[in-house]
Every structure is written in structure tokens, then in C-alpha cells.
Design an enzyme around this catalytic site. Sequence first.
Site, PDB file in Angstrom:
ATOM      1  N   GLY A  58      22.640  17.518  21.931  1.00 54.92           N
ATOM      2  CA  GLY A  58      22.755  16.054  21.853  1.00 54.92           C
ATOM      3  C   GLY A  58      22.991  15.422  23.215  1.00 54.92           C
ATOM      4  O   GLY A  58      23.151  14.205  23.311  1.00 54.92           O
ATOM      5  N   PHE A  59      22.997  16.253  24.262  1.00 59.32           N
ATOM      6  CA  PHE A  59      23.178  15.742  25.631  1.00 59.32           C
ATOM      7  C   PHE A  59      22.018  16.175  26.518  1.00 59.32           C
ATOM      8  O   PHE A  59      21.461  17.255  26.338  1.00 59.32           O
ATOM      9  CB  PHE A  59      24.493  16.259  26.235  1.00 59.32           C
ATOM     10  CG  PHE A  59      25.688  15.566  25.664  1.00 59.32           C
ATOM     11  CD1 PHE A  59      26.205  14.417  26.255  1.00 59.32           C
ATOM     12  CD2 PHE A  59      26.280  16.034  24.505  1.00 59.32           C
ATOM     13  CE1 PHE A  59      27.286  13.752  25.705  1.00 59.32           C
ATOM     14  CE2 PHE A  59      27.374  15.378  23.942  1.00 59.32           C
ATOM     15  CZ  PHE A  59      27.876  14.234  24.548  1.00 59.32           C
ATOM     16  N   ARG A  73       8.932  10.145  13.080  1.00 57.70           N
ATOM     17  CA  ARG A  73       8.048  10.568  14.184  1.00 57.70           C
ATOM     18  C   ARG A  73       6.612  10.797  13.722  1.00 57.70           C
ATOM     19  O   ARG A  73       5.681  10.797  14.543  1.00 57.70           O
ATOM     20  CB  ARG A  73       8.639  11.808  14.870  1.00 57.70           C
ATOM     21  CG  ARG A  73       7.879  12.317  16.090  1.00 57.70           C
ATOM     22  CD  ARG A  73       7.712  11.274  17.195  1.00 57.70           C
ATOM     23  NE  ARG A  73       8.949  10.760  17.750  1.00 57.70           N
ATOM     24  CZ  ARG A  73       9.665  11.304  18.730  1.00 57.70           C
ATOM     25  NH1 ARG A  73       9.235  12.396  19.301  1.00 57.70           N
ATOM     26  NH2 ARG A  73      10.791  10.732  19.156  1.00 57.70           N
ATOM     27  N   ASP A 101      19.911  11.920  19.833  1.00 57.47           N
ATOM     28  CA  ASP A 101      20.423  12.700  18.711  1.00 57.47           C
ATOM     29  C   ASP A 101      21.928  12.634  18.502  1.00 57.47           C
ATOM     30  O   ASP A 101      22.398  12.783  17.377  1.00 57.47           O
ATOM     31  CB  ASP A 101      20.016  14.178  18.881  1.00 57.47           C
ATOM     32  CG  ASP A 101      18.553  14.409  18.523  1.00 57.47           C
ATOM     33  OD1 ASP A 101      18.058  13.713  17.619  1.00 57.47           O
ATOM     34  OD2 ASP A 101      17.914  15.266  19.155  1.00 57.47           O
ATOM     35  N   HIS A 139      18.359  15.237  28.894  1.00 59.08           N
ATOM     36  CA  HIS A 139      16.988  14.892  28.510  1.00 59.08           C
ATOM     37  C   HIS A 139      16.000  15.379  29.562  1.00 59.08           C
ATOM     38  O   HIS A 139      16.308  15.393  30.746  1.00 59.08           O
ATOM     39  CB  HIS A 139      16.837  13.372  28.324  1.00 59.08           C
ATOM     40  CG  HIS A 139      15.644  13.039  27.504  1.00 59.08           C
ATOM     41  ND1 HIS A 139      14.394  12.860  28.047  1.00 59.08           N
ATOM     42  CD2 HIS A 139      15.507  12.896  26.160  1.00 59.08           C
ATOM     43  CE1 HIS A 139      13.539  12.610  27.073  1.00 59.08           C
ATOM     44  NE2 HIS A 139      14.172  12.631  25.922  1.00 59.08           N
ATOM     45  N   LYS A 151      25.418  25.353  26.247  1.00 58.83           N
ATOM     46  CA  LYS A 151      24.617  24.139  26.136  1.00 58.83           C
ATOM     47  C   LYS A 151      25.231  23.242  25.071  1.00 58.83           C
ATOM     48  O   LYS A 151      25.600  23.719  23.999  1.00 58.83           O
ATOM     49  CB  LYS A 151      23.195  24.505  25.730  1.00 58.83           C
ATOM     50  CG  LYS A 151      22.269  23.658  26.512  1.00 58.83           C
ATOM     51  CD  LYS A 151      20.887  23.971  26.637  1.00 58.83           C
ATOM     52  CE  LYS A 151      20.476  23.671  28.075  1.00 58.83           C
ATOM     53  NZ  LYS A 151      19.117  24.024  28.311  1.00 58.83           N
ATOM     54  N   ILE A 152      25.341  21.971  25.356  1.00 62.84           N
ATOM     55  CA  ILE A 152      25.953  21.070  24.384  1.00 62.84           C
ATOM     56  C   ILE A 152      24.871  20.179  23.793  1.00 62.84           C
ATOM     57  O   ILE A 152      24.255  19.371  24.491  1.00 62.84           O
ATOM     58  CB  ILE A 152      27.116  20.309  25.040  1.00 62.84           C
ATOM     59  CG1 ILE A 152      28.144  21.387  25.429  1.00 62.84           C
ATOM     60  CG2 ILE A 152      27.724  19.302  24.077  1.00 62.84           C
ATOM     61  CD1 ILE A 152      29.128  21.040  26.416  1.00 62.84           C
ATOM     62  N   LYS A 155       0.843  -1.206   0.000  1.00 58.36           N
ATOM     63  CA  LYS A 155       0.000   0.000   0.000  1.00 58.36           C
ATOM     64  C   LYS A 155       0.881   1.261   0.000  1.00 58.36           C
ATOM     65  O   LYS A 155       0.681   2.171  -0.803  1.00 58.36           O
ATOM     66  CB  LYS A 155      -0.909  -0.006   1.238  1.00 58.36           C
ATOM     67  CG  LYS A 155      -1.771   1.243   1.353  1.00 58.36           C
ATOM     68  CD  LYS A 155      -2.576   1.305   2.644  1.00 58.36           C
ATOM     69  CE  LYS A 155      -3.403   2.588   2.673  1.00 58.36           C
ATOM     70  NZ  LYS A 155      -3.964   2.890   3.982  1.00 58.36           N
TER      71      LYS A 155
HETATM   72  C1  LIG Z   1      15.052  13.799  20.513  1.00 55.73           C
HETATM   73  C2  LIG Z   1      15.128  14.900  21.469  1.00 55.73           C
HETATM   74  O1  LIG Z   1      14.435  15.843  21.365  1.00 55.73           O
HETATM   75  S1  LIG Z   1      16.216  14.681  22.733  1.00 55.73           S
HETATM   76  C3  LIG Z   1      16.621  16.318  23.264  1.00 55.73           C
HETATM   77  C4  LIG Z   1      17.445  17.017  22.233  1.00 55.73           C
HETATM   78  N1  LIG Z   1      17.919  18.309  22.723  1.00 55.73           N
HETATM   79  C5  LIG Z   1      19.211  18.546  23.002  1.00 55.73           C
HETATM   80  O2  LIG Z   1      20.081  17.695  22.864  1.00 55.73           O
HETATM   81  C6  LIG Z   1      19.538  19.938  23.445  1.00 55.73           C
HETATM   82  C7  LIG Z   1      20.491  19.940  24.631  1.00 55.73           C
HETATM   83  N2  LIG Z   1      19.820  19.538  25.832  1.00 55.73           N
HETATM   84  C8  LIG Z   1      19.022  20.393  26.516  1.00 55.73           C
HETATM   85  O3  LIG Z   1      18.889  21.567  26.188  1.00 55.73           O
HETATM   86  C9  LIG Z   1      18.256  19.863  27.716  1.00 55.73           C
HETATM   87  O4  LIG Z   1      18.948  18.768  28.272  1.00 55.73           O
HETATM   88  C10 LIG Z   1      16.833  19.425  27.333  1.00 55.73           C
HETATM   89  C11 LIG Z   1      16.089  20.548  26.579  1.00 55.73           C
HETATM   90  C12 LIG Z   1      16.838  18.182  26.457  1.00 55.73           C
HETATM   91  C13 LIG Z   1      16.081  19.090  28.628  1.00 55.73           C
HETATM   92  O5  LIG Z   1      15.942  20.277  29.344  1.00 55.73           O
HETATM   93  P1  LIG Z   1      15.612  20.293  30.905  1.00 55.73           P
HETATM   94  O6  LIG Z   1      14.588  19.263  31.210  1.00 55.73           O
HETATM   95  O7  LIG Z   1      15.293  21.689  31.262  1.00 55.73           O
HETATM   96  O8  LIG Z   1      17.018  19.851  31.505  1.00 55.73           O
HETATM   97  P2  LIG Z   1      17.415  19.544  33.020  1.00 55.73           P
HETATM   98  O9  LIG Z   1      16.355  20.010  33.949  1.00 55.73           O
HETATM   99  O10 LIG Z   1      17.812  18.116  33.071  1.00 55.73           O
HETATM  100  O11 LIG Z   1      18.716  20.416  33.218  1.00 55.73           O
HETATM  101  C14 LIG Z   1      19.462  20.279  34.387  1.00 55.73           C
HETATM  102  C15 LIG Z   1      20.701  21.113  34.325  1.00 55.73           C
HETATM  103  O12 LIG Z   1      21.593  20.569  33.355  1.00 55.73           O
HETATM  104  C16 LIG Z   1      21.928  21.522  32.380  1.00 55.73           C
HETATM  105  N3  LIG Z   1      21.958  20.886  31.089  1.00 55.73           N
HETATM  106  C17 LIG Z   1      20.992  20.076  30.598  1.00 55.73           C
HETATM  107  N4  LIG Z   1      21.341  19.695  29.356  1.00 55.73           N
HETATM  108  C18 LIG Z   1      22.527  20.275  29.075  1.00 55.73           C
HETATM  109  C19 LIG Z   1      23.370  20.256  27.966  1.00 55.73           C
HETATM  110  N5  LIG Z   1      23.050  19.577  26.873  1.00 55.73           N
HETATM  111  N6  LIG Z   1      24.526  20.966  28.011  1.00 55.73           N
HETATM  112  C20 LIG Z   1      24.838  21.664  29.107  1.00 55.73           C
HETATM  113  N7  LIG Z   1      24.074  21.714  30.203  1.00 55.73           N
HETATM  114  C21 LIG Z   1      22.925  21.031  30.186  1.00 55.73           C
HETATM  115  C22 LIG Z   1      20.802  22.527  32.428  1.00 55.73           C
HETATM  116  O13 LIG Z   1      21.209  23.791  31.932  1.00 55.73           O
HETATM  117  C23 LIG Z   1      20.472  22.560  33.891  1.00 55.73           C
HETATM  118  O14 LIG Z   1      21.414  23.352  34.551  1.00 55.73           O
HETATM  119  P3  LIG Z   1      20.931  24.426  35.656  1.00 55.73           P
HETATM  120  O15 LIG Z   1      20.240  23.594  36.696  1.00 55.73           O
HETATM  121  O16 LIG Z   1      22.213  25.061  36.080  1.00 55.73           O
HETATM  122  O17 LIG Z   1      20.000  25.336  34.935  1.00 55.73           O
HETATM  123  O1  LIG Z   2      10.835  13.218  24.921  1.00 54.36           O
HETATM  124  C1  LIG Z   2      11.392  14.310  24.700  1.00 54.36           C
HETATM  125  O2  LIG Z   2      11.237  15.318  25.432  1.00 54.36           O
HETATM  126  C2  LIG Z   2      12.295  14.477  23.545  1.00 54.36           C
HETATM  127  C3  LIG Z   2      12.681  13.199  22.887  1.00 54.36           C
HETATM  128  O3  LIG Z   2      13.586  12.514  23.285  1.00 54.36           O
HETATM  129  C4  LIG Z   2      11.913  12.764  21.738  1.00 54.36           C
HETATM  130  O4  LIG Z   2      10.913  13.393  21.382  1.00 54.36           O
HETATM  131  O5  LIG Z   2      12.297  11.739  21.131  1.00 54.36           O
END
Ligand SMILES: CC(=O)SCCNC(=O)CCNC(=O)[C@H](O)C(C)(C)COP(=O)(O)OP(=O)(O)OC[C@H]1O[C@@H](n2cnc3c(N)ncnc32)[C@H](O)[C@@H]1OP(=O)(O)O
Ligand SMILES: O=C([O-])CC(=O)C(=O)O
Length: 375
Positions: A258-259, A337, A312, A261, A255-256, A72
Site C-alpha cells: 500500500g506504499f 479497472r 490501495d 509507486h 515491503k509494506i 442498458k
Molecule cells: C494500484 C497499484 O497497483 S499501486 C501499487 C500497489 N503495490 C504495493 O503497494 C506494493 C508495495 N509497493 C511496492 O512493492 C513498490 O513500491 C512498487 C511495486 C509499487 C513499485 O516498485 P518499484 O518501481 O520497483 O519501486 P521503487 O523503484 O520506487 O523502489 C525504490 C526503493 O524503495 C523501496 N520500496 C518501494 N516501495 C516500498 C514499500 N512499499 N515498502 C518498503 N520499501 C519500498 C524499494 O524496495 C526500493 O529500495 P531499494 O532501492 O533498496 O531496492
Molecule cells: O500504475 C501502476 O503501476 C499501478 C497503479 O497504480 C494502478 O494500476 O492503478
Amino acid sequence: MAAGKELSGAGLRGQVAGKTALSTVGKSGSGLTYRGYDVKDLAANCEFEEVAYLILKGELPTRAELDAYKTKLKGMRGLPQALKEVLERIPASAHPMDVMRTGCSMLGNLETEESFDEQQDATDRMLAIFPGMINYWYNFSHNDKRIDENTDADSIAEQFLWTLHGEKPSELHVQVMQASLILYAEHEFNASTFTARVCASTLSDMHSCITGAIGSLRGPLHGGANEAAMELIEGMNNPEHAEETIMGMLARKDKIMGFGHAIYSESDPRNAVIKEWSEKLANENGDTNLYDISVRCEAVMWREKKLFCNADFFHASAYNYMGIPTKLFTPIFVCSRLTGWAAHVMEQRADNRIIRPSAEYTGEENRAVPAIADR
Ligand SMILES: CC(=O)SCCNC(=O)CCNC(=O)[C@H](O)C(C)(C)COP(=O)(O)OP(=O)(O)OC[C@H]1O[C@@H](n2cnc3c(N)ncnc32)[C@H](O)[C@@H]1OP(=O)(O)O
Ligand SMILES: O=C([O-])CC(=O)C(=O)O
């Protein structure tokens, strides 16, 4: 069992915003499951169409059901002429996620979902068409070439690579794409899925829900992180340089991408799967530098911050090894997705109440409107 992450604060963290039977994310001891199946099990044993069928219809297909579903989908790959014309007018400088958003929206104009009875067909059409759609635009705008989207590809995974590169891809590359599409297929109430559900809750059409979700996925804090991770690692010369760069970024509190969650506390179960594929691709390629750089980033981030790679990070090197241009990384996420988004739309429609939360007001107290001359 691993303790769950403490969830509180802004961003609706820790709030239950609805029910789902589609997946569990970060449930103690379980990692990630789609309709009760561990994602690692699915990625090791299934092709993407099987998982799409599971997510959309509730059960894994039998051989006959899978064959019929794939037949399909294969029959629905053709791009409408009007969509091709729109794609040809989008400049090469556009972001491919914007092309996905426009393409999806245009399809909604041409093949409107007239009633919810059409929701499965509307979803299948998007599943079939999206890989060819983005690669039609990419090849036209970047290589001055009108591709034939009606390839002999056996699967969506193969169709993506074939329509991008213009030739039948290797077995290894198809296997990696199958795993990648499975890993990205569904993830509970993430930002883009929640967008789709909010839109669905107004009883809007499927294309509007998916178009909105694409817009939410585009950002670097969500799906856009695979592209941002690639931009980071391609600037690193070797693992030592990677260590130096990451240490510098941490010192600057950058912010880095790919790290980390929002839900997982210690690891993202999808990382181990895509990391293994990335290593296989590196070995096949003969130049493992990008993989070695990624491994060092992972080690430094864990050592310094206890932050782990999400889905990621190793997708960046894996896709790069397959010759996929960085800006097409997030559109692949969309091709996958879409299954989760559409299944959530269907779930929302089946038991709907309009999603309308409240806000805590922080503005001015009531006041009278002064005459314009007095302001
Ligand atoms: C498929 C997906 O969508 S997976 C997510 C993809 N996104 C990324 O890789 C972007 C980088 N990561 C991030 O921005 C965050 O980890 C998110 C958006 C995924 C989650 O955000 P939150 O739930 O707010 O993160 P969380 O509460 O665990 O953060 C805790 C602490 O770690 C820090 N932290 C979290 N992720 C990162 C990172 N990637 N690099 C540096 N510091 C980080 C936050 O700044 C925070 O510090 P603070 O308390 O001093 O403010
Ligand atoms: O669940 C989230 O917040 C982000 C994620 O990993 C995804 O959508 O795959």
C-alpha cells in the site's frame, strides 16, 4: 511543478511502450487525468458510469446518454445459468480473484466476442455482470445462499454492495463506492493493462484480454496490495502499536503493502480522495481506530522513508468500514479497472502491431548436444 520520478533500470521502467489517449499518470503538475479530466474532479462530480462512458467512448455523456447507458447496463445484469453452475462448483477456499478470472473466462465461452464490432457490448456485459457474479459465488459458497443478481440498484456501485449484503446500501456507502470505482478505473500502462494490451496485440478476443489482466492484477505488488494492507493494519491494536510494527518491518527491510509507486514520486493523487472517504466512514462508524492506525502508518512511512500511500492503502480501511470482506477488495478493483483495460484493448486494436520486445541473452554460448550416455 513537481519533478518526475527518475525512471530507469529493470521492469521496462521509463521505456515508452506505445501510445495512449486515455490517461496521464504522474505527468508533472497533473497527477492523474482521464482523457484530460483530473481524477479528483471526476471523483467529486461524477458517478462511475459517467467515467466508464468517458473512458470507453471518449467524452463525458449528456444526461440523456448517461440515462440510456445506465438503462442498458441494468438490463445486462442477469447471470447465465451455466455460469451460475460453474460458480457453484468453486470452493469457498478459492481466492475471489481466481473466481473472477474463471467467471470472465466462462463468460467468454458462453457469449464469445465473435468480431471486434462486438467489443463495446462485450465490455458492457462484463461491467454489468461482474459485481453480481462475484457476490453470487461469495454468498453461495460462504452463506449457502443463492442471491438474486437482478436487484433494483441504480448503479454499479450500488449493485456491488446490494448483491454482497442482500439489502439496499446506505447513500454514504454508495457515494464511497462511486468514488472508489472512479479512482481505480484507469492508469495508463500499469502491469495488468499492459497484459491486456499484449494479449490484444495478437488480435485475441476481449474476454481473453480481460482474463489475463485479472491474473496480473491479483498479485500483491499490484491490485492485491489493498488486501495485503488490510491484513497488515488489522494486526495493529492502536496507533502506537502501528508505529512499533512499521518500525520493526522497516528494520527488517520488509515491503509494506500500500506504499510506494512505480511512477509517482511524491504522492498518489488518488490517496487524498479515498483517505477523506475513509475518515468520513470512520466517523460514521463511531470507532476511528482503524483510520487512526492508517494515518500513523502513513506518517511513519513518510518520516522514515519518504514513501507515500498509493491508491490501495486507505482503500483497506474504507472497504472494511463498509463491511466488505478483505478477500473481495481486489475483485472490486476488477469491476472498475475493466473500463481501462477494455478501452486499452480497443485502442490497441485500432492501431495495432503485435507487441514483441527483444531480450538480452545471458545464457550459454552455442554448444553441441552430447550423447545421453556422456551427460
Ligand atoms: C494500484 C497499484 O497497483 S499501486 C501499487 C500497489 N503495490 C504495493 O503497494 C506494493 C508495495 N509497493 C511496492 O512493492 C513498490 O513500491 C512498487 C511495486 C509499487 C513499485 O516498485 P518499484 O518501481 O520497483 O519501486 P521503487 O523503484 O520506487 O523502489 C525504490 C526503493 O524503495 C523501496 N520500496 C518501494 N516501495 C516500498 C514499500 N512499499 N515498502 C518498503 N520499501 C519500498 C524499494 O524496495 C526500493 O529500495 P531499494 O532501492 O533498496 O531496492
Ligand atoms: O500504475 C501502476 O503501476 C499501478 C497503479 O497504480 C494502478 O494500476 O492503478
